[in-house]
Design a protein around this motif. Structure first.
Motif, PDB file in Angstrom:
ATOM      1  N   THR A  16       1.933  -3.804  -2.528  1.00 21.31           N
ATOM      2  CA  THR A  16       3.188  -3.956  -1.803  1.00 21.31           C
ATOM      3  C   THR A  16       2.944  -4.020  -0.304  1.00 21.31           C
ATOM      4  OG1 THR A  16       4.350  -2.721  -3.535  1.00 21.31           O
ATOM      5  CG2 THR A  16       5.476  -2.972  -1.434  1.00 21.31           C
ATOM      6  N   GLY A  17       2.059  -3.154   0.204  1.00 17.30           N
ATOM      7  CA  GLY A  17       1.764  -3.167   1.631  1.00 17.30           C
ATOM      8  C   GLY A  17       1.174  -4.487   2.084  1.00 17.30           C
ATOM      9  N   VAL A  18       0.197  -4.995   1.339  1.00 19.60           N
ATOM     10  CA  VAL A  18      -0.414  -6.287   1.676  1.00 19.60           C
ATOM     11  C   VAL A  18       0.625  -7.407   1.577  1.00 19.60           C
ATOM     12  CG1 VAL A  18      -2.124  -8.003   0.969  1.00 19.60           C
ATOM     13  CG2 VAL A  18      -2.721  -5.568   0.991  1.00 19.60           C
ATOM     14  N   HIS A  52       1.297  13.391  -7.734  1.00 17.99           N
ATOM     15  CA  HIS A  52       0.180  12.570  -7.288  1.00 17.99           C
ATOM     16  C   HIS A  52       0.172  11.248  -8.054  1.00 17.99           C
ATOM     17  CE1 HIS A  52      -1.626  15.754  -4.862  1.00 17.99           C
ATOM     18  NE2 HIS A  52      -1.231  16.583  -5.822  1.00 17.99           N
ATOM     19  N   PRO A  53       0.148  10.120  -7.348  1.00 15.70           N
ATOM     20  CA  PRO A  53       0.209   8.818  -8.020  1.00 15.70           C
ATOM     21  C   PRO A  53      -1.020   8.549  -8.875  1.00 15.70           C
ATOM     22  CG  PRO A  53      -0.337   8.556  -5.693  1.00 15.70           C
ATOM     23  CD  PRO A  53       0.007  10.002  -5.896  1.00 15.70           C
ATOM     24  N   ASP A  54      -0.792   7.868 -10.001  1.00 22.95           N
ATOM     25  CA  ASP A  54      -1.917   7.484 -10.842  1.00 22.95           C
ATOM     26  C   ASP A  54      -2.521   6.191 -10.316  1.00 22.95           C
ATOM     27  OD1 ASP A  54      -0.024   5.608 -11.494  1.00 22.95           O
ATOM     28  OD2 ASP A  54       0.343   6.369 -13.517  1.00 22.95           O
ATOM     29  N   THR A  55      -3.471   5.665 -11.049  1.00 23.35           N
ATOM     30  CA  THR A  55      -4.175   4.457 -10.590  1.00 23.35           C
ATOM     31  C   THR A  55      -3.227   3.273 -10.436  1.00 23.35           C
ATOM     32  OG1 THR A  55      -6.196   5.203 -11.708  1.00 23.35           O
ATOM     33  CG2 THR A  55      -6.066   2.877 -11.092  1.00 23.35           C
ATOM     34  N   ALA A  56      -2.310   3.123 -11.391  1.00 22.84           N
ATOM     35  CA  ALA A  56      -1.361   2.004 -11.330  1.00 22.84           C
ATOM     36  C   ALA A  56      -0.482   2.110 -10.088  1.00 22.84           C
ATOM     37  CB  ALA A  56      -0.499   1.979 -12.592  1.00 22.84           C
ATOM     38  N   ALA A  57      -0.026   3.326  -9.766  1.00 24.94           N
ATOM     39  CA  ALA A  57       0.822   3.512  -8.592  1.00 24.94           C
ATOM     40  C   ALA A  57       0.063   3.224  -7.308  1.00 24.94           C
ATOM     41  CB  ALA A  57       1.374   4.936  -8.567  1.00 24.94           C
ATOM     42  N   ILE A  58      -1.207   3.628  -7.249  1.00 22.68           N
ATOM     43  CA  ILE A  58      -2.021   3.354  -6.056  1.00 22.68           C
ATOM     44  C   ILE A  58      -2.183   1.850  -5.866  1.00 22.68           C
ATOM     45  CG2 ILE A  58      -4.320   3.588  -5.070  1.00 22.68           C
ATOM     46  CD1 ILE A  58      -4.510   6.312  -6.424  1.00 22.68           C
ATOM     47  N   ALA A  98      11.529  -8.875   3.698  1.00 22.82           N
ATOM     48  CA  ALA A  98      10.225  -8.558   3.109  1.00 22.82           C
ATOM     49  C   ALA A  98       9.858  -7.091   3.318  1.00 22.82           C
ATOM     50  CB  ALA A  98       9.143  -9.460   3.707  1.00 22.82           C
ATOM     51  N   PHE A  99      10.278  -6.512   4.447  1.00 17.75           N
ATOM     52  CA  PHE A  99       9.908  -5.130   4.755  1.00 17.75           C
ATOM     53  C   PHE A  99      10.523  -4.137   3.766  1.00 17.75           C
ATOM     54  CE2 PHE A  99       8.764  -7.088   8.731  1.00 17.75           C
ATOM     55  CZ  PHE A  99       7.700  -6.321   9.184  1.00 17.75           C
ATOM     56  N   THR A 100      11.660  -4.480   3.158  1.00 18.68           N
ATOM     57  CA  THR A 100      12.271  -3.532   2.217  1.00 18.68           C
ATOM     58  C   THR A 100      11.407  -3.329   0.981  1.00 18.68           C
ATOM     59  OG1 THR A 100      13.555  -5.230   1.042  1.00 18.68           O
ATOM     60  CG2 THR A 100      14.556  -4.244   3.000  1.00 18.68           C
ATOM     61  N   GLY A 101      10.464  -4.238   0.744  1.00 19.22           N
ATOM     62  CA  GLY A 101       9.541  -4.046  -0.366  1.00 19.22           C
ATOM     63  C   GLY A 101       8.666  -2.825  -0.188  1.00 19.22           C
ATOM     64  N   LEU A 102       8.619  -2.274   1.032  1.00 21.22           N
ATOM     65  CA  LEU A 102       7.825  -1.069   1.280  1.00 21.22           C
ATOM     66  C   LEU A 102       8.502   0.201   0.774  1.00 21.22           C
ATOM     67  CD1 LEU A 102       6.534  -1.675   4.930  1.00 21.22           C
ATOM     68  CD2 LEU A 102       5.150  -1.634   2.845  1.00 21.22           C
ATOM     69  N   VAL A 103       9.804   0.150   0.516  1.00 21.35           N
ATOM     70  CA  VAL A 103      10.535   1.365   0.142  1.00 21.35           C
ATOM     71  C   VAL A 103       9.980   2.007  -1.125  1.00 21.35           C
ATOM     72  CG1 VAL A 103      12.780   2.312  -0.487  1.00 21.35           C
ATOM     73  CG2 VAL A 103      12.612   0.629   1.339  1.00 21.35           C
ATOM     74  N   PRO A 104       9.740   1.255  -2.219  1.00 22.48           N
ATOM     75  CA  PRO A 104       9.171   1.909  -3.408  1.00 22.48           C
ATOM     76  C   PRO A 104       7.822   2.562  -3.128  1.00 22.48           C
ATOM     77  CG  PRO A 104       9.988  -0.275  -3.955  1.00 22.48           C
ATOM     78  CD  PRO A 104      10.011  -0.173  -2.464  1.00 22.48           C
ATOM     79  N   ILE A 146       4.202  -8.800  -3.496  1.00 21.79           N
ATOM     80  CA  ILE A 146       5.251  -7.784  -3.545  1.00 21.79           C
ATOM     81  C   ILE A 146       5.769  -7.624  -4.968  1.00 21.79           C
ATOM     82  CG2 ILE A 146       7.610  -7.225  -2.832  1.00 21.79           C
ATOM     83  CD1 ILE A 146       7.015  -8.497  -0.152  1.00 21.79           C
ATOM     84  N   ALA A 147       5.984  -8.756  -5.653  1.00 17.96           N
ATOM     85  CA  ALA A 147       6.467  -8.706  -7.031  1.00 17.96           C
ATOM     86  C   ALA A 147       5.497  -7.952  -7.934  1.00 17.96           C
ATOM     87  CB  ALA A 147       6.695 -10.122  -7.561  1.00 17.96           C
TER      88      ALA A 147
END
Length: 310
Positions: free
Chosen positions: A294-296, A282-288, A262-268, A147-148
């Motif tokens: 974060t999901g994992v 559209h997100p760039d590679t870093a955002a993807i 832990a679920f709040t980490g999904l907000v960003p 998440i970090a």
């Protein structure tokens, strides 16, 4: 008394049952979905025609009224768990809201997700391990670390190289995240139901903000911004102030503090995904990479693959 029950009552580390996991995860995801829109609506409001005090009053007057039957049973001051409730009040009520809403005056919306709901579960995990002696286990520890990484990746250059004045907003957001984390840990220690905590915190917040909030509402309506006031009543008051907080409190009850946080980490990540159809960004590679990490991380940190402790 059964050890797992006593541990859960004290906010311990006993893993929840499958049914508790499903209910808790569903409630946490509902809260996360609402908070994704809350960030955008709050920043729009404080940069528009409503000052933070007015937006805050609109947020808290709704739970104070809607949840009146719940807090009426408790009284205006709880007879038990007063200290944990005060922590919840600071971390969920007007102090938290004023800190965060003023922070949004200095930073773009893209910075809010990584620094507020993104760092909050990490702070909860740190407090739980260092002061409450909670054992995360290998998988959950890897989850929080992931998440970090995801949060830092999503935050990108804006967090590492902030624009002029943005450091003030970053500091305020980290303060808000810390208060939110403390309230998450204190939630179960109040011995109160989520509706009682949320309603009572809303009551005191609305009363304290009344001298500034109500005149601001009257001025906004008189100036022709009644529709914006109604929208904030719905978004801030009903969805974020009642539905999301009660759902999040239920998730804490069912999952425990660190698992629910832990679920709040999904907000960003959610905010980045919403920006595609809504804003055309559209997100760039870093955002993807950040969204995936974060999901994992949330799946691992929530204890989805942890066996139930006996």
């Amino acid at each position: 008394m059964d050890k797992s029950v006593s541990a859960a009552a004290l906010g311990g580390t006993a893993a929840p049952s499958l049914s508790d996991r499903l209910v808790g995860a569903g409630c946490a995801l509902l809260a996360v979905a609402i908070w994704g829109g809350w960030i955008v609506s709050t920043r729009h409001a404080v940069h528009g025609h409503l000052p933070p005090e007015t937006v805050g009053w609109l947020r808290f007057i709704v739970p104070a009224v809607v949840l009146a039957p719940a807090w009426w049973r408790v009284g205006i001051l709880p007879k038990r768990g007063l200290k944990p409730f005060l922590v919840c009040f600071v971390g969920l009520g007007l102090v938290f809201f004023l800190i965060v809403s003023n922070a949004m005056r200095f930073v773009p919306a893209a910075d809010v997700g990584p620094l507020l709901p993104g760092t909050m579960p990490l702070i909860v995990a740190a407090i739980s391990v260092l002061f409450l002696h909670e054992r995360l286990g290998v998988l959950r520890a890897i989850g929080f670390a992931t998440i970090a990484v995801g949060v830092l990746t999503l935050g990108g250059r804006g967090l590492l190289f902030p624009e002029d004045g943005a450091w003030r907003g970053h500091l305020l957001l980290l303060t808000g995240a810390t208060l939110w984390a403390c309230s998450t840990i204190a939630f179960r220690r109040t011995g109160m139901r989520p509706t009682e905590i949320v309603g009572l915190a809303g009551l005191w917040s609305a009363v304290l903000l009344l001298p500034w909030g109500l005149p601001g509402v009257i001025d906004a309506v008189s100036s022709g911004y009644g529709r914006e006031v109604l929208f904030q009543l719905f978004m801030q008051g009903l969805l974020s102030g009642v539905v999301a907080l009660v759902a999040y409190g239920t998730a804490i009850e069912r999952l425990g503090s660190s698992r629910a946080a832990a679920f709040t980490g999904l907000v960003p990540a959610l905010a980045a995904l919403i920006a595609v159809p809504v804003l055309g960004e559209h997100p760039d590679t870093a955002a993807i990479i950040g969204v995936a990490a974060t999901g994992v991380g949330v799946v691992l940190a929530s204890g989805a693959f942890s066996g139930q402790r006996r």
